[in-house]
Design an enzyme around this catalytic site. Sequence first.
Site, PDB file in Angstrom:
ATOM      1  N   ASN A  57       4.591  13.540  -1.117  1.00  0.00           N
ATOM      2  CA  ASN A  57       5.943  13.678  -1.650  1.00  0.00           C
ATOM      3  C   ASN A  57       6.688  12.354  -1.439  1.00  0.00           C
ATOM      4  O   ASN A  57       7.010  11.992  -0.311  1.00  0.00           O
ATOM      5  CB  ASN A  57       6.642  14.829  -0.913  1.00  0.00           C
ATOM      6  CG  ASN A  57       8.060  15.078  -1.413  1.00  0.00           C
ATOM      7  OD1 ASN A  57       8.614  14.276  -2.165  1.00  0.00           O
ATOM      8  ND2 ASN A  57       8.639  16.180  -0.988  1.00  0.00           N
ATOM      9  N   CYS A 112      15.377  14.878  -3.543  1.00  0.00           N
ATOM     10  CA  CYS A 112      14.253  14.873  -4.497  1.00  0.00           C
ATOM     11  C   CYS A 112      14.689  15.036  -5.944  1.00  0.00           C
ATOM     12  O   CYS A 112      13.892  14.854  -6.860  1.00  0.00           O
ATOM     13  CB  CYS A 112      13.241  15.948  -4.114  1.00  0.00           C
ATOM     14  SG  CYS A 112      12.620  15.689  -2.456  1.00  0.00           S
ATOM     15  N   HIS A 154       8.629  17.842  -9.732  1.00  0.00           N
ATOM     16  CA  HIS A 154       8.689  17.165  -8.434  1.00  0.00           C
ATOM     17  C   HIS A 154       7.467  17.545  -7.594  1.00  0.00           C
ATOM     18  O   HIS A 154       7.118  18.713  -7.474  1.00  0.00           O
ATOM     19  CB  HIS A 154       9.976  17.541  -7.712  1.00  0.00           C
ATOM     20  CG  HIS A 154      10.038  16.973  -6.337  1.00  0.00           C
ATOM     21  ND1 HIS A 154       9.886  15.623  -6.091  1.00  0.00           N
ATOM     22  CD2 HIS A 154      10.195  17.565  -5.126  1.00  0.00           C
ATOM     23  CE1 HIS A 154       9.965  15.419  -4.795  1.00  0.00           C
ATOM     24  NE2 HIS A 154      10.144  16.573  -4.177  1.00  0.00           N
TER      25      HIS A 154
HETATM   26  O1  UT7 Z   1      10.762  17.722  -1.458  1.00  0.00           O
HETATM   27  C1  UT7 Z   1      11.825  18.356  -0.812  1.00  0.00           C
HETATM   28  C2  UT7 Z   1      11.667  19.809  -0.818  1.00  0.00           C
HETATM   29  N1  UT7 Z   1      10.655  20.197   0.121  1.00  0.00           N
HETATM   30  C3  UT7 Z   1       9.801  21.147  -0.192  1.00  0.00           C
HETATM   31  O2  UT7 Z   1       9.840  21.639  -1.291  1.00  0.00           O
HETATM   32  C4  UT7 Z   1       8.866  21.619   0.893  1.00  0.00           C
HETATM   33  C5  UT7 Z   1       8.773  23.124   0.878  1.00  0.00           C
HETATM   34  N2  UT7 Z   1       7.935  23.657   1.909  1.00  0.00           N
HETATM   35  C6  UT7 Z   1       6.586  23.538   1.938  1.00  0.00           C
HETATM   36  O3  UT7 Z   1       6.015  22.867   1.112  1.00  0.00           O
HETATM   37  C7  UT7 Z   1       5.816  24.299   2.972  1.00  0.00           C
HETATM   38  O4  UT7 Z   1       6.677  25.225   3.613  1.00  0.00           O
HETATM   39  C8  UT7 Z   1       5.117  23.415   4.042  1.00  0.00           C
HETATM   40  C9  UT7 Z   1       3.995  22.643   3.420  1.00  0.00           C
HETATM   41  C10 UT7 Z   1       6.156  22.446   4.642  1.00  0.00           C
HETATM   42  C11 UT7 Z   1       4.559  24.300   5.140  1.00  0.00           C
HETATM   43  O5  UT7 Z   1       3.661  25.248   4.584  1.00  0.00           O
HETATM   44  P1  UT7 Z   1       3.785  26.794   4.939  1.00  0.00           P
HETATM   45  O6  UT7 Z   1       2.693  27.470   4.252  1.00  0.00           O
HETATM   46  O7  UT7 Z   1       5.189  27.234   4.611  1.00  0.00           O
HETATM   47  O8  UT7 Z   1       3.524  26.791   6.493  1.00  0.00           O
HETATM   48  P2  UT7 Z   1       4.454  27.352   7.658  1.00  0.00           P
HETATM   49  O9  UT7 Z   1       5.550  26.385   7.947  1.00  0.00           O
HETATM   50  O10 UT7 Z   1       4.797  28.776   7.395  1.00  0.00           O
HETATM   51  O11 UT7 Z   1       3.406  27.318   8.837  1.00  0.00           O
HETATM   52  C12 UT7 Z   1       2.259  28.179   8.874  1.00  0.00           C
HETATM   53  C13 UT7 Z   1       1.467  27.865  10.122  1.00  0.00           C
HETATM   54  C14 UT7 Z   1       2.317  27.850  11.393  1.00  0.00           C
HETATM   55  O12 UT7 Z   1       1.529  28.363  12.448  1.00  0.00           O
HETATM   56  P3  UT7 Z   1       1.699  29.890  12.934  1.00  0.00           P
HETATM   57  O13 UT7 Z   1       3.128  30.007  13.348  1.00  0.00           O
HETATM   58  O14 UT7 Z   1       1.347  30.737  11.751  1.00  0.00           O
HETATM   59  O15 UT7 Z   1       0.714  29.987  14.058  1.00  0.00           O
HETATM   60  C15 UT7 Z   1       2.578  26.392  11.611  1.00  0.00           C
HETATM   61  O16 UT7 Z   1       2.819  26.091  12.974  1.00  0.00           O
HETATM   62  O17 UT7 Z   1       0.891  26.555  10.007  1.00  0.00           O
HETATM   63  C16 UT7 Z   1       1.276  25.771  11.155  1.00  0.00           C
HETATM   64  N3  UT7 Z   1       1.434  24.389  10.709  1.00  0.00           N
HETATM   65  C17 UT7 Z   1       0.409  23.540  10.639  1.00  0.00           C
HETATM   66  N4  UT7 Z   1      -0.909  23.665  10.912  1.00  0.00           N
HETATM   67  C18 UT7 Z   1      -1.706  22.604  10.723  1.00  0.00           C
HETATM   68  C19 UT7 Z   1       2.553  23.747  10.307  1.00  0.00           C
HETATM   69  N5  UT7 Z   1       2.262  22.481   9.976  1.00  0.00           N
HETATM   70  C20 UT7 Z   1       0.944  22.321  10.173  1.00  0.00           C
HETATM   71  C21 UT7 Z   1       0.058  21.249   9.991  1.00  0.00           C
HETATM   72  N6  UT7 Z   1      -1.250  21.422  10.274  1.00  0.00           N
HETATM   73  N7  UT7 Z   1       0.465  20.028   9.543  1.00  0.00           N
END
Ligand code: UT7
Length: 331
Positions: free
Chosen positions: A286, A116, A256
């Site tokens: 993204n 990115c 970004h």
């Molecule tokens: O561009 C390259 C660099 N990349 C980035 O900068 C991305 C950085 N990361 C992020 O933007 C975020 O971490 C994400 C958007 C990828 C994820 O958001 P988060 O708030 O960190 O969610 P998480 O991974 O901690 O997941 C929270 C919950 C989990 O459930 P439990 O374990 O709390 O029951 C996940 O299983 O949300 C669940 N989850 C979803 N639920 C509905 C994960 N993906 C989804 C989804 N829909 N698509």
Amino acid sequence: MNRITAAITAVGAYVPEEVLTNKQLEKMVETNDEWITSRTGIKERRILKDPDKGTSYLGIQAAQNLIEKSNLDPKEIDLVILASVTPDMPVAATAVHVATSIGAVNAFAYDLQAACSGFLYAMSTGSAYIEAGRYKKVLVIGADKMSSIIDYTDRTTCIIFGDGAGAVLMEPNDEGLGLQDEILRSDSIGRKSLNIAAGGSLLPPSEETVAKKLHYVRQDGKTVFKFAVSNMAGVSEQIMQRNHLTNEDVNWLIAHQANKRIVGATASRMGLEDEKVLMNIQRYGNTTSATLPLLLSDFEKQFKKGDNLIFASFGGGFTWGATYLKWAYNS
Ligand code: UT7
């Protein structure tokens, strides 16, 4: 004699017509519009559906848009640098095909991969050639067909990424406009947290790697999020301090578009009002190497000659950086 700086003198962009909405994703994986919108800011993304078209198609369209808008003669282009994580093929640089297709017959061309941060790194390289007096017209493109490396059964990645491309022309400037300063960084601590494990020399493609879906992007979102917030905000604050810029002096943040919460954290460390923080993640998701030039294209008409722009990026590798640039023209 004034020092020669490298200024952006034209911008172009392209996104495919096909839209993939959060509602459509609800039917593909277990997710919902509310979760995607509140956790990322994304509403929809663009997808290049045609299986016969790769990243070069996106790059060519963006470059042609720039050429038409600026009446540039492509024969005058000296160099084409294309930042991408999704080249058409592992060998035979995508940039070469883009350059030939747009009629940049006197240019040399190569790809650059820094996830990115690819576009910021490519701007750095292009600017250095111009500042050194080696070349006068450098076309810097960020293009990615992310849909080609996404597993559409994995809800942790498929909701995030989209396809697109943007391009800028960089030329010498003797008024002190253009690229002023940059802080670019990298750390392989991130190698495990965001990658495509197979398909390279470490783990060449095989039936097994395909069966295990190791040719798709995987990320540990939480870890990447933490590093992104602290590192992107860190260099953005540092570049302001190093150039004695207050929040009043900064006109625009071009960050970004990975997650609106990461951009928000960066803007808040910089003390910027919302109006200065440019966002289009809601429409494109993204697009990796393309997010920064897509922002430039979407908001070009609002920029005034002399405006102070801070670019900020964070991506796989890890790679990150901040660039301070003075805008060089009124649209
Ligand atoms: O561009 C390259 C660099 N990349 C980035 O900068 C991305 C950085 N990361 C992020 O933007 C975020 O971490 C994400 C958007 C990828 C994820 O958001 P988060 O708030 O960190 O969610 P998480 O991974 O901690 O997941 C929270 C919950 C989990 O459930 P439990 O374990 O709390 O029951 C996940 O299983 O949300 C669940 N989850 C979803 N639920 C509905 C994960 N993906 C989804 C989804 N829909 N698509």
